[in-house]
Design a protein around this motif. Structure first.
Motif, PDB file in Angstrom:
ATOM      1  N   ALA A   1       0.829  -1.203   0.000  1.00 19.77           N
ATOM      2  CA  ALA A   1       0.000   0.000   0.000  1.00 19.77           C
ATOM      3  C   ALA A   1       0.866   1.256   0.000  1.00 19.77           C
ATOM      4  CB  ALA A   1      -0.938  -0.008   1.209  1.00 19.77           C
ATOM      5  N   ALA A   2       2.007   1.226   0.669  1.00 18.41           N
ATOM      6  CA  ALA A   2       2.897   2.388   0.675  1.00 18.41           C
ATOM      7  C   ALA A   2       3.398   2.703  -0.725  1.00 18.41           C
ATOM      8  CB  ALA A   2       4.073   2.140   1.631  1.00 18.41           C
ATOM      9  N   LEU A   3       3.612   1.672  -1.539  1.00 21.21           N
ATOM     10  CA  LEU A   3       4.022   1.903  -2.921  1.00 21.21           C
ATOM     11  C   LEU A   3       2.927   2.582  -3.730  1.00 21.21           C
ATOM     12  CD1 LEU A   3       5.816  -1.496  -3.676  1.00 21.21           C
ATOM     13  CD2 LEU A   3       6.871   0.684  -3.039  1.00 21.21           C
ATOM     14  N   LEU A   4       1.668   2.396  -3.316  1.00 22.37           N
ATOM     15  CA  LEU A   4       0.536   3.034  -3.990  1.00 22.37           C
ATOM     16  C   LEU A   4       0.237   4.416  -3.433  1.00 22.37           C
ATOM     17  CD1 LEU A   4      -1.908  -0.024  -4.174  1.00 22.37           C
ATOM     18  CD2 LEU A   4      -0.296   0.767  -5.906  1.00 22.37           C
ATOM     19  N   GLY A   5       1.026   4.859  -2.459  1.00 21.47           N
ATOM     20  CA  GLY A   5       0.788   6.159  -1.858  1.00 21.47           C
ATOM     21  C   GLY A   5      -0.237   6.142  -0.749  1.00 21.47           C
ATOM     22  N   ILE A   6      -0.504   4.980  -0.164  1.00 20.22           N
ATOM     23  CA  ILE A   6      -1.497   4.840   0.904  1.00 20.22           C
ATOM     24  C   ILE A   6      -0.777   4.438   2.177  1.00 20.22           C
ATOM     25  CG2 ILE A   6      -3.577   3.637   1.667  1.00 20.22           C
ATOM     26  CD1 ILE A   6      -4.173   3.058  -1.274  1.00 20.22           C
ATOM     27  N   ARG A   7      -0.910   5.240   3.204  1.00 19.89           N
ATOM     28  CA  ARG A   7      -0.305   4.931   4.493  1.00 19.89           C
ATOM     29  C   ARG A   7      -1.315   4.192   5.360  1.00 19.89           C
ATOM     30  NH1 ARG A   7       1.922  10.789   6.172  1.00 19.89           N
ATOM     31  NH2 ARG A   7      -0.222  11.246   5.536  1.00 19.89           N
ATOM     32  N   VAL A   8      -0.977   2.946   5.692  1.00 18.57           N
ATOM     33  CA  VAL A   8      -1.878   2.130   6.499  1.00 18.57           C
ATOM     34  C   VAL A   8      -1.027   1.196   7.351  1.00 18.57           C
ATOM     35  CG1 VAL A   8      -2.072   0.368   4.684  1.00 18.57           C
ATOM     36  CG2 VAL A   8      -3.874   0.548   6.411  1.00 18.57           C
ATOM     37  N   ALA A   9      -1.468   0.941   8.580  1.00 18.28           N
ATOM     38  CA  ALA A   9      -0.753   0.053   9.498  1.00 18.28           C
ATOM     39  C   ALA A   9      -1.138  -1.392   9.226  1.00 18.28           C
ATOM     40  CB  ALA A   9      -1.068   0.422  10.942  1.00 18.28           C
ATOM     41  N   LYS A  10      -0.235  -2.297   9.563  1.00 17.91           N
ATOM     42  CA  LYS A  10      -0.507  -3.719   9.349  1.00 17.91           C
ATOM     43  C   LYS A  10      -1.698  -4.188  10.172  1.00 17.91           C
ATOM     44  CE  LYS A  10       2.795  -5.302  12.856  1.00 17.91           C
ATOM     45  NZ  LYS A  10       1.762  -5.877  13.734  1.00 17.91           N
ATOM     46  N   ASP A  11      -1.842  -3.682  11.395  1.00 20.24           N
ATOM     47  CA  ASP A  11      -2.971  -4.090  12.224  1.00 20.24           C
ATOM     48  C   ASP A  11      -4.287  -3.607  11.638  1.00 20.24           C
ATOM     49  OD1 ASP A  11      -1.297  -5.342  14.004  1.00 20.24           O
ATOM     50  OD2 ASP A  11      -1.065  -3.588  15.280  1.00 20.24           O
ATOM     51  N   THR A  12      -4.262  -2.453  10.980  1.00 19.70           N
ATOM     52  CA  THR A  12      -5.476  -1.954  10.339  1.00 19.70           C
ATOM     53  C   THR A  12      -5.924  -2.895   9.234  1.00 19.70           C
ATOM     54  OG1 THR A  12      -4.818   0.317  10.829  1.00 19.70           O
ATOM     55  CG2 THR A  12      -6.486   0.004   9.129  1.00 19.70           C
ATOM     56  N   LEU A  13      -4.971  -3.392   8.458  1.00 22.81           N
ATOM     57  CA  LEU A  13      -5.320  -4.341   7.399  1.00 22.81           C
ATOM     58  C   LEU A  13      -5.878  -5.633   7.988  1.00 22.81           C
ATOM     59  CD1 LEU A  13      -2.350  -3.910   4.914  1.00 22.81           C
ATOM     60  CD2 LEU A  13      -4.697  -3.131   4.614  1.00 22.81           C
ATOM     61  N   LEU A  14      -5.294  -6.099   9.087  1.00 27.94           N
ATOM     62  CA  LEU A  14      -5.795  -7.321   9.700  1.00 27.94           C
ATOM     63  C   LEU A  14      -7.206  -7.121  10.248  1.00 27.94           C
ATOM     64  CD1 LEU A  14      -2.603  -8.589  11.571  1.00 27.94           C
ATOM     65  CD2 LEU A  14      -3.457  -9.259   9.330  1.00 27.94           C
ATOM     66  N   GLN A  15      -7.468  -5.961  10.862  1.00 27.67           N
ATOM     67  CA  GLN A  15      -8.821  -5.670  11.342  1.00 27.67           C
ATOM     68  C   GLN A  15      -9.803  -5.582  10.185  1.00 27.67           C
ATOM     69  OE1 GLN A  15      -8.395  -2.089  13.625  1.00 27.67           O
ATOM     70  NE2 GLN A  15      -7.178  -3.071  15.231  1.00 27.67           N
ATOM     71  N   LEU A  16      -9.364  -4.975   9.075  1.00 27.61           N
ATOM     72  CA  LEU A  16     -10.216  -4.894   7.900  1.00 27.61           C
ATOM     73  C   LEU A  16     -10.535  -6.282   7.368  1.00 27.61           C
ATOM     74  CD1 LEU A  16     -11.572  -3.165   5.706  1.00 27.61           C
ATOM     75  CD2 LEU A  16      -9.398  -3.128   4.506  1.00 27.61           C
ATOM     76  N   LEU A  17      -9.542  -7.180   7.375  1.00 25.91           N
ATOM     77  CA  LEU A  17      -9.759  -8.537   6.894  1.00 25.91           C
ATOM     78  C   LEU A  17     -10.728  -9.285   7.795  1.00 25.91           C
ATOM     79  CD1 LEU A  17      -9.006 -10.811   4.934  1.00 25.91           C
ATOM     80  CD2 LEU A  17      -7.011 -11.294   6.369  1.00 25.91           C
TER      81      LEU A  17
END
Length: 543
Positions: free
Chosen positions: A134-150
């Motif tokens: 996501a950082a390569l796409l210009g989106i700053r997001v934490a790993k825990d946020t992605l896990l919560q989203l999943l």
């Protein structure tokens, strides 16, 4: 901020349609992010409880919403949000914050557009890997946020299953396992169960009485679970697993007779005398059992000692666990030595290790006996013939040849795995040399000839889908003195209905094995650290 730029709202709507319900007042850009200052276009709001509109403003606040990147830069929408008073006196909500369709949702800090982008990233890459991507796409997001989203994503809706496939996969190899269930008609996983015991599978099948066919391997736990949970279903043993079980029995049979094959080939090999100065003492090349000095190889001696020790303790009535503790051996090693009918079954792997020099030994020995003792020259000649190894490989092989002559190698002894491959391969696909070698072996050894005949008959049953011929095939196998194949038949009889169905049906577990391979890839992407609940969601939600 490097600057503040006023822009037309209509032009923003054309580029960013999800902002059509707001008025973008200005855009501020810095090296880190782009900030859009906006407010709602509507004059009032609608109460989420009573659905009554209101224009009475109670207060205002600013919400910062992360949005999809623009031009590789992070985007933040600073939205001026109004809080309205509900004009319905009977409503439990005194005040409410306005929500803008397509842009906001209660308590969310990301726009629906950004969530729709991060959702497949979370399904495919999950935590750290997803955050880096996501950082390569210009989106700053934490790993825990992605896990919560999943974890917050809904599971696919349950649908009736007619043909089910079941197989196990390792969460931690040798420690913990799980079971994946696949709808073979829809070609997708539908559930993941903890463990690989009969209980969870039987419970799941009891809740799905519509299952008519169950494809599985020959594990006894799955057979019991299917029999208990779905007695109405037809169990189908996978054809590939049946063929593998047969190959294992053939390998044991060939291993138990390979010492005779090796002796016969050694007796029939013509030898040429070496040079006159080496005639005093003939050179005995290593045969797998003995090294170039004529002494038993260390691995062979150790294998024999361990086999004798395990068999002696088994005769005394000791358990495998007790033998392993006493001899300080792993349980699987003790079990392998205990199940071996004779020492030759264990020595097959120890004495038949392949070498990259094997196919060039005939030429090498011939050149050495002709008097060419220049090892670098011999190595160069072998390289011209395609030898991929180094000069030290040749030097080690010829180390004792400085004192003894080398016999010519007319034909190497076929290794057990090679003989097994010849027997298990369709005769039409064998090369002329391999077919001739197999023909000679079958002519000299009746046990291997009978084994090859049974393999051909089993292959015909599997190819022609004639599971009805299975009882007759098992009877013919039991009529021959083939202990390894007898053990196979004993196992097949315990699961005869499923085996016959596997030899007759077009359904198999091949598709399930493909999903297990994909699960292994998902595990590696998560560095093997995903809990079962998270891994289960990735399995069910992955595209």
């Amino acid at each position: 901020m490097t600057g503040c730029h006023w822009c037309g709202s209509r032009s923003i709507e054309a580029v960013l349609p999800h902002l059509s319900a707001v008025v973008v007042e200005c855009v501020q850009q810095s090296a880190a992010e782009i900030v859009l200052h906006a407010h709602a276009r509507a004059a009032g709001g609608v109460c989420p409880r009573c659905r009554r509109s209101s224009r009475r403003v109670h207060g205002r606040s600013v919400r910062r919403l992360a949005d999809a990147a623009i031009g590789g830069q992070s985007v933040v929408v600073e939205l001026l949000v109004r809080r309205f008073r509900c004009l319905n006196t009977a409503c439990a909500a005194v005040t409410f914050a306005e929500q803008i369709e397509g842009l906001t949702s209660p308590h969310a800090r990301k726009t629906p557009l950004l969530r729709s982008i991060l959702t497949p990233v979370a399904c495919t890459l999950a935590g750290r890997s997803g955050a880096r991507f996501a950082a390569l796409l210009g989106i700053r997001v934490a790993k825990d946020t992605l896990l919560q989203l999943l974890r917050s994503m809904p599971e696919p809706p349950a649908t009736p299953v007619r043909v089910l496939g079941a197989d196990d996969f390792a969460l931690r190899r040798g420690d913990s396992y799980a079971t994946v269930l696949v709808d073979l008609e829809a070609r997708r996983p539908i559930d993941v169960l903890p463990g690989r015991e009969a209980g969870p599978l039987a419970t799941w099948l009891a809740e799905h009485p519509e299952v008519e066919i169950i494809c599985r391997d020959r594990a006894g736990a799955y057979a019991d679970g299917a029999r208990t949970g779905a007695p109405q279903a037809v169990q189908v043993a996978d054809g590939w697993h049946l063929w593998r079980n047969l190959a294992e029995a053939v390998e044991k049979t060939v291993g138990s007779h390979h010492s005779c094959i090796r002796s016969a080939f050694a007796a029939s090999r013509p030898e040429e005398p070496g040079p006159s100065d080496a005639a005093a003492r003939p050179f005995n090349p290593p045969d797998g059992i003995r090294d170039v000095l004529g002494l038993p190889r260390r691995l062979v001696a150790r294998t024999r000692e361990r086999y004798a020790a395990v068999q002696e303790r088994l005769a005394d009535g000791k358990s495998l666990a007790a033998i392993g503790r006493e001899l300080r051996l792993d349980h699987s090693t003790v079990r392998r030595f205990a199940r071996a009918g004779e020492i030759d079954e264990l020595l097959v792997k120890a004495v038949n290790r392949q070498s990259i020099l094997d196919k060039y030994k005939s030429y090498l020995h011939q050149r050495w006996n002709e008097g060419c003792h220049d090892i670098p020259l011999l190595h160069r000649e072998l390289r011209e013939l395609g030898f991929p190894g180094g000069v030290q490989t040749v030097r080690r092989h010829l180390r004792e040849a400085k004192q003894h002559g080398l016999p010519s190698v007319s034909r190497p002894v076929p290794r057990p795995r090679r003989v097994v491959r010849w027997i298990m391969t369709d005769p039409a696909r064998l090369t002329a040399d391999d077919a001739q070698e197999l023909k000679e072996i079958r002519a000299d050894y009746p046990h291997l000839d009978a084994t090859a005949g049974h393999v051909r008959d089993f292959a015909a049953m599997l190819h022609d889908r004639r599971g009805d011929l299975l009882p007759e095939w098992m009877t013919r196998v039991l009529a021959d003195d083939l202990p390894a194949l007898h053990s196979l038949v004993t196992g097949l009889r315990r699961d005869q209905d499923a085996v016959a169905a596997g030899l007759s049906s077009t359904w198999s577990s091949g598709q399930v094995e493909g999903h297990v391979t994909r699960i292994k890839l998902l595990k590696r992407k998560g560095y093997g650290r995903a809990n079962l609940d998270l891994l289960r969601r990735r399995i069910l939600l992955a595209p």
